[in-house]
Write a protein that holds these residues in place. Structure first.
Motif, PDB file in Angstrom:
ATOM      1  N   GLY A  47       0.960  -1.061   0.186  1.00  0.00           N
ATOM      2  CA  GLY A  47       0.258   0.286   0.343  1.00  0.00           C
ATOM      3  C   GLY A  47       0.757   1.341  -0.258  1.00  0.00           C
ATOM      4  N   MET A  48       0.689   2.400  -1.131  1.00  0.00           N
ATOM      5  CA  MET A  48       1.353   3.397  -1.384  1.00  0.00           C
ATOM      6  C   MET A  48       0.861   4.499  -1.949  1.00  0.00           C
ATOM      7  SD  MET A  48       4.084   2.084  -4.219  1.00  0.00           S
ATOM      8  CE  MET A  48       4.904   3.719  -4.137  1.00  0.00           C
ATOM      9  N   CYS A  49       1.320   5.400  -1.902  1.00  0.00           N
ATOM     10  CA  CYS A  49       1.002   7.127  -2.265  1.00  0.00           C
ATOM     11  C   CYS A  49       0.805   6.473  -4.046  1.00  0.00           C
ATOM     12  CB  CYS A  49       2.004   8.150  -1.447  1.00  0.00           C
ATOM     13  SG  CYS A  49       1.230   9.657  -2.260  1.00  0.00           S
ATOM     14  N   MET A  50      -0.187   7.086  -4.128  1.00  0.00           N
ATOM     15  CA  MET A  50      -0.441   7.568  -6.110  1.00  0.00           C
ATOM     16  C   MET A  50       0.922   8.249  -6.436  1.00  0.00           C
ATOM     17  SD  MET A  50      -3.327   9.791  -6.188  1.00  0.00           S
ATOM     18  CE  MET A  50      -3.740  11.205  -7.052  1.00  0.00           C
ATOM     19  N   ASP A  51       1.552   8.817  -5.562  1.00  0.00           N
ATOM     20  CA  ASP A  51       2.832  10.277  -5.758  1.00  0.00           C
ATOM     21  C   ASP A  51       3.640   9.383  -7.525  1.00  0.00           C
ATOM     22  OD1 ASP A  51       5.479  11.442  -5.943  1.00  0.00           O
ATOM     23  OD2 ASP A  51       4.391  12.746  -4.328  1.00  0.00           O
ATOM     24  N   ASN A  52       3.728  10.085  -8.285  1.00  0.00           N
ATOM     25  CA  ASN A  52       4.416   9.693  -9.282  1.00  0.00           C
ATOM     26  C   ASN A  52       6.174  10.009  -9.624  1.00  0.00           C
ATOM     27  OD1 ASN A  52       4.569  12.356  -9.280  1.00  0.00           O
ATOM     28  ND2 ASN A  52       4.892  12.779 -11.509  1.00  0.00           N
ATOM     29  N   ARG A  53       6.550  10.338  -8.556  1.00  0.00           N
ATOM     30  CA  ARG A  53       8.264  10.375  -8.253  1.00  0.00           C
ATOM     31  C   ARG A  53       8.697   9.194  -7.586  1.00  0.00           C
ATOM     32  NH1 ARG A  53       8.185  15.049  -3.900  1.00  0.00           N
ATOM     33  NH2 ARG A  53       6.390  14.315  -3.684  1.00  0.00           N
ATOM     34  N   LYS A  54       7.165   8.590  -7.358  1.00  0.00           N
ATOM     35  CA  LYS A  54       8.459   6.361  -6.483  1.00  0.00           C
ATOM     36  C   LYS A  54       7.271   5.339  -7.637  1.00  0.00           C
ATOM     37  CE  LYS A  54       5.628   7.090  -2.889  1.00  0.00           C
ATOM     38  NZ  LYS A  54       4.746   7.353  -3.483  1.00  0.00           N
ATOM     39  N   HIS A  55       8.610   4.860  -7.166  1.00  0.00           N
ATOM     40  CA  HIS A  55       8.937   3.418  -8.230  1.00  0.00           C
ATOM     41  C   HIS A  55       9.912   2.560  -7.694  1.00  0.00           C
ATOM     42  CE1 HIS A  55       8.951   0.868 -11.382  1.00  0.00           C
ATOM     43  NE2 HIS A  55       9.835   0.877 -11.488  1.00  0.00           N
TER      44      HIS A  55
END
Length: 181
Positions: A47-55
């Motif tokens: 479960g993680m944030c939808m933030d596009n800086r994370k992959h």
């Protein structure tokens, strides 16, 4: 007070997570552990944030992933239950991150409303939309919310290993969170 703990070697992984899907997640992402194992089904729910800086650097079929603002799983609980009950996962990693847009969300009302108006929303409808949903998605402090959500999920699924992890946007690495006991 909770601490963010860097994980630079396998020995840095907390003992309760070694040789579990949580430990594997950290090893794949932080250390570039080779994807030698071929997964047939997911071993973990992330479960993680939808933030596009994370992959995340993980193999195919290793994980179910639910991405939602702030990593807030409250409105995704049926999906969590599905992954546990039907998917058979017995480990959940909740990943918070720094500089999250859901922190101090109320201060972003004007930008939010103006952005919706710009794409065709009626201003009053945009304001109502924000005021209705923002309180559900405001997370306050990233670490405090992460730990509260971890404890909530642990209570719902007491036989599932649940780990709070923290993603630093600047270095793209996962960190452990040392919880208060």
């Amino acid at each position: 007070m909770p601490q963010i703990v860097p994980v630079n070697t396998r020995e840095d992984i907390f003992s309760q997570y070694l040789d579990t899907p949580i430990g594997d997640l950290i090893e794949y992402h932080n250390f570039g552990k080779p994807f030698e194992k071929k997964y047939v089904h997911a071993d973990i729910l992330i479960g993680m944030c939808m933030d596009n800086r994370k992959h995340l650097n993980i193999p195919e079929k290793f994980a179910y992933i639910i991405r939602t603002g702030g990593g807030n799983m409250r409105l995704s609980e049926f999906k969590v239950s599905y992954a546990v009950a039907v998917g058979g996962v017995r480990a959940i990693a909740l990943i918070g991150h720094n500089n999250c847009g859901m922190v101090n969300l109320m201060s972003k009302e004007q930008k939010f409303v103006d952005g919706l108006v710009e794409v065709g929303w009626d201003r009053k409808a945009a304001e109502d939309h924000f005021r209705h949903f923002a309180p559900m998605f405001e997370i306050g402090n990233e670490i405090d919310f992460l730990l509260a959500e971890t404890n909530r999920i642990r209570q719902r699924y007491p036989k599932v290993l649940v780990a709070p992890l923290f993603y630093q946007v600047e270095d793209n690495r996962l960190y452990l969170v040392q919880e208060d006991k």
